[in-house]
Design an enzyme around this catalytic site. Structure first.
Site, mmCIF file in Angstrom:
data_model
loop_
_atom_site.group_PDB
_atom_site.id
_atom_site.type_symbol
_atom_site.label_atom_id
_atom_site.label_comp_id
_atom_site.label_asym_id
_atom_site.label_seq_id
_atom_site.Cartn_x
_atom_site.Cartn_y
_atom_site.Cartn_z
ATOM 1 N N ASN A 17 -2.880 4.340 4.705
ATOM 2 C CA ASN A 17 -3.518 3.247 3.964
ATOM 3 C C ASN A 17 -3.300 1.906 4.679
ATOM 4 O O ASN A 17 -4.206 1.069 4.726
ATOM 5 C CB ASN A 17 -2.972 3.143 2.540
ATOM 6 C CG ASN A 17 -3.088 4.431 1.764
ATOM 7 O OD1 ASN A 17 -2.125 4.913 1.189
ATOM 8 N ND2 ASN A 17 -4.285 5.020 1.749
ATOM 9 N N LYS B 177 7.157 11.223 0.198
ATOM 10 C CA LYS B 177 6.651 10.537 1.398
ATOM 11 C C LYS B 177 7.795 9.837 2.150
ATOM 12 O O LYS B 177 7.946 9.974 3.361
ATOM 13 C CB LYS B 177 5.592 9.526 0.954
ATOM 14 C CG LYS B 177 4.937 8.704 2.026
ATOM 15 C CD LYS B 177 5.374 7.254 2.086
ATOM 16 C CE LYS B 177 5.292 6.475 0.818
ATOM 17 N NZ LYS B 177 5.640 5.079 0.929
ATOM 18 N N LYS C 224 14.966 0.477 4.676
ATOM 19 C CA LYS C 224 14.367 1.011 3.444
ATOM 20 C C LYS C 224 14.432 2.547 3.408
ATOM 21 O O LYS C 224 14.748 3.160 2.381
ATOM 22 C CB LYS C 224 12.914 0.525 3.362
ATOM 23 C CG LYS C 224 12.073 1.170 2.295
ATOM 24 C CD LYS C 224 12.523 0.805 0.905
ATOM 25 C CE LYS C 224 11.711 1.546 -0.138
ATOM 26 N NZ LYS C 224 12.264 1.413 -1.467
ATOM 27 N N LEU D 233 0.835 -1.204 0.000
ATOM 28 C CA LEU D 233 0.000 0.000 0.000
ATOM 29 C C LEU D 233 0.869 1.253 0.000
ATOM 30 O O LEU D 233 2.026 1.219 0.425
ATOM 31 C CB LEU D 233 -0.901 -0.031 1.235
ATOM 32 C CG LEU D 233 -1.768 -1.299 1.302
ATOM 33 C CD1 LEU D 233 -2.304 -1.515 2.708
ATOM 34 C CD2 LEU D 233 -2.895 -1.212 0.295
ATOM 35 N N PRO D 234 0.301 2.391 -0.445
ATOM 36 C CA PRO D 234 1.141 3.591 -0.584
ATOM 37 C C PRO D 234 1.706 4.138 0.736
ATOM 38 O O PRO D 234 2.908 4.371 0.839
ATOM 39 C CB PRO D 234 0.201 4.605 -1.239
ATOM 40 C CG PRO D 234 -0.861 3.793 -1.905
ATOM 41 C CD PRO D 234 -1.034 2.573 -1.047
ATOM 42 N N THR E 262 6.127 0.846 2.073
ATOM 43 C CA THR E 262 7.125 1.649 2.799
ATOM 44 C C THR E 262 6.357 2.597 3.709
ATOM 45 O O THR E 262 5.670 3.513 3.221
ATOM 46 C CB THR E 262 8.000 2.468 1.829
ATOM 47 O OG1 THR E 262 8.583 1.584 0.885
ATOM 48 C CG2 THR E 262 9.098 3.202 2.585
HETATM 49 P P1 NAD Z 1 0.533 2.485 -6.118
HETATM 50 O O1 NAD Z 1 -0.105 3.739 -5.692
HETATM 51 O O2 NAD Z 1 0.820 2.250 -7.574
HETATM 52 O O3 NAD Z 1 -0.363 1.222 -5.644
HETATM 53 C C1 NAD Z 1 -0.965 1.137 -4.395
HETATM 54 C C2 NAD Z 1 -2.276 0.380 -4.527
HETATM 55 O O4 NAD Z 1 -2.858 0.288 -3.219
HETATM 56 C C3 NAD Z 1 -3.304 1.082 -5.418
HETATM 57 O O5 NAD Z 1 -3.822 0.162 -6.373
HETATM 58 C C4 NAD Z 1 -4.387 1.554 -4.455
HETATM 59 O O6 NAD Z 1 -5.684 1.556 -5.031
HETATM 60 C C5 NAD Z 1 -4.262 0.520 -3.340
HETATM 61 N N1 NAD Z 1 -4.763 0.955 -2.028
HETATM 62 C C6 NAD Z 1 -4.573 2.138 -1.396
HETATM 63 N N2 NAD Z 1 -5.180 2.126 -0.184
HETATM 64 C C7 NAD Z 1 -5.733 0.890 -0.052
HETATM 65 C C8 NAD Z 1 -6.468 0.263 0.988
HETATM 66 N N3 NAD Z 1 -6.736 0.885 2.145
HETATM 67 N N4 NAD Z 1 -6.894 -1.009 0.798
HETATM 68 C C9 NAD Z 1 -6.618 -1.656 -0.378
HETATM 69 N N5 NAD Z 1 -5.933 -1.109 -1.397
HETATM 70 C C10 NAD Z 1 -5.488 0.151 -1.227
HETATM 71 O O7 NAD Z 1 1.860 2.339 -5.247
HETATM 72 P P2 NAD Z 1 3.148 1.439 -5.589
HETATM 73 O O8 NAD Z 1 4.043 2.171 -6.512
HETATM 74 O O9 NAD Z 1 2.678 0.058 -5.917
HETATM 75 O O10 NAD Z 1 3.878 1.456 -4.148
HETATM 76 C C11 NAD Z 1 3.401 0.692 -3.059
HETATM 77 C C12 NAD Z 1 4.404 0.815 -1.930
HETATM 78 O O11 NAD Z 1 5.674 0.318 -2.363
HETATM 79 C C13 NAD Z 1 4.633 2.266 -1.467
HETATM 80 O O12 NAD Z 1 4.740 2.298 -0.078
HETATM 81 C C14 NAD Z 1 5.935 2.631 -2.154
HETATM 82 O O13 NAD Z 1 6.642 3.639 -1.408
HETATM 83 C C15 NAD Z 1 6.666 1.318 -2.179
HETATM 84 N N6 NAD Z 1 7.650 1.173 -3.252
HETATM 85 C C16 NAD Z 1 7.347 1.548 -4.530
HETATM 86 C C17 NAD Z 1 8.300 1.391 -5.530
HETATM 87 C C18 NAD Z 1 8.027 1.810 -6.965
HETATM 88 O O14 NAD Z 1 8.964 1.828 -7.769
HETATM 89 N N7 NAD Z 1 6.784 2.125 -7.327
HETATM 90 C C19 NAD Z 1 9.558 0.845 -5.242
HETATM 91 C C20 NAD Z 1 9.823 0.434 -3.933
HETATM 92 C C21 NAD Z 1 8.849 0.607 -2.950
#
Ligand code: NAD
Length: 336
Positions: A108, A284, A209, A103-104, A134
């Site tokens: 969340n 964030k 992280k 989750l973001p 994260t």
């Molecule tokens: P994203 O926003 O693309 O996806 C998050 C998903 O979670 C979305 O589909 C959203 O609808 C869903 N969501 C939000 N609140 C929710 C809830 N309460 N219940 C169910 N679903 C819910 O984010 P992402 O890029 O996939 O990143 C996710 C996590 O991974 C973050 O914490 C980010 O910091 C970390 N991260 C991302 C990357 C990257 O390259 N994108 C790399 C390393 C770590």
């Protein structure tokens, strides 16, 4: 339960218990059956940029999935592929005793675990809950306490590697939690990553992280500045990148994820900064680093500056772009 696991492990002088050696306490019986039933359904909550390819890699390894995302379109592909989609995190917990959340933000994650229809409403004793988002290490610790009260186990396992590594199952997982449960977590995380590292107690995965991403932000801004300066001095950007990457300025931001359009293929800078790791998520993570630095009285001069730069980018329309768009931001800021 987790505390008792730790104490008993220490008392027996064993670092890891084999599944047979575990004491026959009511909760532990569930833990054993959960961990040994390796192809029982796995819950997955949060199918965004990262969660989508991670869940697909679990499918490739033969795990049936129980899926939930607050944004229904994110579940469609999985439904079409025959996976079971449910309508809230509590329903995931009712049907699966191993759950991964991706989750973001901290808010969340709190909603998904402790909300009105959260995981904790229906979590089964002995369940293993792995949060790969994260988030604030303090929130991970609080969630772990609540989960433990329900007789289940919580581990934080944030990832490094981005969307490309998520697709190719080459993520690095930084895992915090009860060491005796690490092997059970590794069984699932190993399907999605090439490195699964045990960091220590709950929250230490997040700590690792946050430090990594603070360094990444600083090095990305540095790479963007150096590339921009070189271009202004008349250097060809591809040539400059080649020289940096055979010299002491080389880093991941310069040799794997170069922020200058035209220097590399297959990276967000080659695609108008679409996809990848959003500037909002980087802002964030830098906020989490800032909070942690304040709490621990640690000087993070460049980390704080990087935080302000990414906050400003988000306010100026870069929030949905990949974080390497700091290069474009710097070029647009050149007004004098
Ligand atoms: P994203 O926003 O693309 O996806 C998050 C998903 O979670 C979305 O589909 C959203 O609808 C869903 N969501 C939000 N609140 C929710 C809830 N309460 N219940 C169910 N679903 C819910 O984010 P992402 O890029 O996939 O990143 C996710 C996590 O991974 C973050 O914490 C980010 O910091 C970390 N991260 C991302 C990357 C990257 O390259 N994108 C790399 C390393 C770590």
């Amino acid at each position: 339960m987790a505390a008792s696991l730790r104490l008993r492990g220490a008392a027996s002088g064993l670092r890891f218990w084999s599944r047979r050696q575990r004491p026959a306490v009511a909760n532990l019986a569930v833990v054993c059956s959960r961990s040994m039933a390796s192809k029982t359904p796995v819950g997955f909550i949060g199918l965004g940029n990262m969660g989508n390819p991670m869940a697909k890699n679990l499918m490739k390894h033969g795990y049936p999935l129980i899926i939930y995302d607050v944004f229904p379109d994110a579940c469609k592909e999985f439904q079409d592929a025959g996976e079971q989609v449910v309508s809230c995190p509590a329903d995931v917990a009712e049907k699966a005793d191993r759950i991964i959340t991706m989750l973001p933000t901290s808010i969340n994650a709190i909603e998904a675990y402790s909300g009105a229809n959260g995981i904790l409403k229906k979590v089964k004793k002995g369940s293993l809950l792995i949060d790969s988002s994260t988030i604030d290490p303090a929130v991970s610790k609080e969630l772990a306490k609540e989960v433990e009260k329900m007789g289940a186990v919580f581990m934080d396992a944030p990832v490094s590697g981005g969307v490309g590594a998520a697709r190719s199952s080459n993520l690095t997982f930084m895992v915090g939690g009860v060491e005796d449960e690490f092997a059970a977590a590794q069984e699932l995380l190993g399907c999605m990553g090439s490195n699964v590292v045990y960091c220590g107690a709950v929250g230490t995965g997040q700590a690792a992280k946050i430090c990594n991403n603070m360094l990444l932000a600083i090095s990305m801004i540095g790479t963007a500045e150096a590339m921009n300066l070189g271009i202004r001095l008349g250097l060809d950007p591809k040539l400059l990148a080649k020289i940096l990457n055979m010299s002491s300025g080389r880093c991941w931001s310069s040799d794997t994820y170069n922020p200058v359009p035209g220097v590399m293929d297959g990276v967000p800078s080659a695609n108008n900064y679409q996809g990848g790791f959003g500037a909002t998520l980087m802002a964030k993570d830098l906020g989490l680093a800032q909070d942690s630095a304040t709490n621990t009285k640690s000087p993070i001069l460049l980390g704080s500056l990087a935080h302000q730069i990414y906050r400003m980018m988000c306010a100026k329309g870069y929030s949905k772009k990949d974080f390497s768009s700091v290069f474009q931001f710097l070029r647009e800021e050149e007004t004098f």
